[in-house]
Design a protein around this motif. Structure first.
Motif, PDB file in Angstrom:
ATOM      1  N   GLY A   1      52.996  44.830  50.117  1.00 55.17           N
ATOM      2  CA  GLY A   1      51.783  44.093  49.820  1.00 55.17           C
ATOM      3  C   GLY A   1      51.256  44.344  48.419  1.00 55.17           C
ATOM      4  N   VAL A   2      51.547  45.530  47.857  1.00 54.21           N
ATOM      5  CA  VAL A   2      51.131  45.814  46.482  1.00 54.21           C
ATOM      6  C   VAL A   2      51.773  44.801  45.531  1.00 54.21           C
ATOM      7  N   ARG A   3      53.066  44.523  45.768  1.00 49.69           N
ATOM      8  CA  ARG A   3      53.750  43.523  44.951  1.00 49.69           C
ATOM      9  C   ARG A   3      53.094  42.159  45.101  1.00 49.69           C
ATOM     10  N   TYR A   4      52.728  41.815  46.321  1.00 45.65           N
ATOM     11  CA  TYR A   4      52.103  40.518  46.552  1.00 45.65           C
ATOM     12  C   TYR A   4      50.776  40.393  45.803  1.00 45.65           C
ATOM     13  N   VAL A   5      50.032  41.492  45.753  1.00 44.53           N
ATOM     14  CA  VAL A   5      48.759  41.474  45.017  1.00 44.53           C
ATOM     15  C   VAL A   5      49.005  41.224  43.532  1.00 44.53           C
ATOM     16  N   HIS A   6      50.028  41.874  42.976  1.00 41.17           N
ATOM     17  CA  HIS A   6      50.326  41.697  41.555  1.00 41.17           C
ATOM     18  C   HIS A   6      50.788  40.272  41.256  1.00 41.17           C
ATOM     19  N   ILE A   7      51.545  39.695  42.166  1.00 38.64           N
ATOM     20  CA  ILE A   7      51.923  38.290  42.015  1.00 38.64           C
ATOM     21  C   ILE A   7      50.681  37.412  42.031  1.00 38.64           C
ATOM     22  N   GLU A   8      49.773  37.709  42.948  1.00 42.13           N
ATOM     23  CA  GLU A   8      48.570  36.880  43.111  1.00 42.13           C
ATOM     24  C   GLU A   8      47.681  36.900  41.876  1.00 42.13           C
ATOM     25  N   VAL A   9      47.513  38.062  41.265  1.00 41.53           N
ATOM     26  CA  VAL A   9      46.650  38.115  40.086  1.00 41.53           C
ATOM     27  C   VAL A   9      47.275  37.321  38.941  1.00 41.53           C
ATOM     28  N   GLY A  10      48.616  37.248  38.904  1.00 40.24           N
ATOM     29  CA  GLY A  10      49.264  36.400  37.913  1.00 40.24           C
ATOM     30  C   GLY A  10      48.945  34.927  38.128  1.00 40.24           C
ATOM     31  N   HIS A  11      48.962  34.499  39.385  1.00 42.88           N
ATOM     32  CA  HIS A  11      48.582  33.117  39.693  1.00 42.88           C
ATOM     33  C   HIS A  11      47.158  32.819  39.218  1.00 42.88           C
ATOM     34  N   ALA A  12      46.234  33.712  39.559  1.00 43.83           N
ATOM     35  CA  ALA A  12      44.822  33.499  39.234  1.00 43.83           C
ATOM     36  C   ALA A  12      44.597  33.457  37.728  1.00 43.83           C
ATOM     37  N   ALA A  13      45.249  34.353  37.007  1.00 42.04           N
ATOM     38  CA  ALA A  13      45.090  34.383  35.551  1.00 42.04           C
ATOM     39  C   ALA A  13      45.666  33.128  34.905  1.00 42.04           C
ATOM     40  N   GLN A  14      46.804  32.657  35.414  1.00 48.05           N
ATOM     41  CA  GLN A  14      47.366  31.419  34.859  1.00 48.05           C
ATOM     42  C   GLN A  14      46.425  30.241  35.105  1.00 48.05           C
ATOM     43  N   ASN A  15      45.771  30.216  36.250  1.00 51.85           N
ATOM     44  CA  ASN A  15      44.768  29.174  36.499  1.00 51.85           C
ATOM     45  C   ASN A  15      43.693  29.180  35.413  1.00 51.85           C
ATOM     46  N   VAL A  16      43.224  30.382  35.052  1.00 50.29           N
ATOM     47  CA  VAL A  16      42.185  30.490  34.023  1.00 50.29           C
ATOM     48  C   VAL A  16      42.727  30.031  32.671  1.00 50.29           C
ATOM     49  N   TYR A  17      43.948  30.422  32.352  1.00 48.50           N
ATOM     50  CA  TYR A  17      44.570  29.961  31.115  1.00 48.50           C
ATOM     51  C   TYR A  17      44.558  28.434  31.024  1.00 48.50           C
ATOM     52  N   LEU A  18      45.018  27.765  32.078  1.00 53.63           N
ATOM     53  CA  LEU A  18      45.112  26.311  32.057  1.00 53.63           C
ATOM     54  C   LEU A  18      43.737  25.660  32.041  1.00 53.63           C
ATOM     55  N   GLN A  19      42.797  26.253  32.777  1.00 57.53           N
ATOM     56  CA  GLN A  19      41.428  25.734  32.748  1.00 57.53           C
ATOM     57  C   GLN A  19      40.818  25.892  31.368  1.00 57.53           C
ATOM     58  N   ALA A  20      41.090  26.991  30.704  1.00 55.35           N
ATOM     59  CA  ALA A  20      40.585  27.207  29.346  1.00 55.35           C
ATOM     60  C   ALA A  20      41.098  26.126  28.398  1.00 55.35           C
TER      61      ALA A  20
END
Length: 240
Positions: free
Chosen positions: A180-199
């Motif tokens: 699950g630790v790996r899954y969390v790290h994957i998830e934060v990458g998704h969220a950050a990319q969302n912010v990048y594209l929204q920016a």
């Protein structure tokens, strides 16, 4: 369980309360002149927009890490849109969010370090996705302190805001174990990319930062013991 996360490597691995204090009345520029008064130290954010003139393809093509920002404020609407992109709720009945989460367990927490936003006092706020609101945690501009904790990276100090992504690993590991630790790290990458594209869509610049002293960041934000900071993401107006 991991007590220290060496977050300098998370961008590679992932891609693919509380101090009180009263705030004055807050007027958000560009938001119909509406006055926001804290109720239990919380601010309702403007509704996010679900359409724009920027296509997904265009945002992907234009996305870059931007570390140099103009000394101009963001609006509360822009802050609202960025936070919604990071962890906004897209299905009120099921609770689904803008970024995928293993088992829909949503281990991420988002803090907004506000330094230069029209009509919003400088300080630390926590995003509440289901209410689409900000909870005030600490008054004052702490961007310089946060930059020091991030090994002197000046983009944190010059960005109008900085988003801090943290995670409560146990929300995911209690179902998936250590994987699950790996899954969390994957998830934060998704969220950050969302912010990048929204920016990109908002004509703003942003950059993901993973190099910082975990303990110092936790102290500045007054994170709970079970939270672990993963990313700092300054955002600001780009220089013309």
């Amino acid at each position: 369980m991991m007590k220290k996360i060496h977050t300098a490597f998370l961008a590679i691995a992932a891609i693919g309360a509380i101090a009180g204090g009263s705030l004055p009345f807050l007027q958000a520029a560009g938001d119909k002149g509406q006055t926001h008064e804290l109720s239990h130290e919380k601010i309702s954010l403007p509704d996010p927009k679900y359409d724009s003139s920027t296509s997904v393809e265009s945002a992907l093509r234009q996305r870059r890490s931007v570390r140099d920002y103009a000394d101009e404020p963001l609006t509360l609407s822009e802050v609202s849109q960025l936070l919604w992109a990071a962890q906004g709720v897209t299905d009120l009945r099921m609770g689904f969010r803008t970024a995928p989460s293993a088992g829909a367990l949503y281990p991420l927490e988002i803090y907004a370090v506000i330094g230069n936003v029209s009509g919003l006092a400088a300080g630390i706020y926590k995003y509440e996705p289901h209410a689409h609101a900000l909870a005030h945690l600490r008054a004052g501009d702490v961007r310089q302190d946060l930059a020091v904790a991030a090994l002197g990276q000046t983009s944190i100090q010059t960005g109008a805001i900085a988003l801090i992504f943290s995670a409560v690993y146990e929300r995911t590991t209690r179902k998936y174990g250590e994987r699950g630790v790996r899954y969390v790290h994957i998830e934060v990458g998704h969220a950050a990319q969302n912010v990048y594209l929204q920016a990109v869509s908002l004509n703003l610049g942003a950059v993901v930062i993973g190099a910082f002293q975990d303990t110092q960041v936790k102290t500045i934000v007054n994170m709970r013991d079970e939270e672990n900071p993963l990313y700092i993401m300054p955002v600001g107006k780009t220089r013309m």
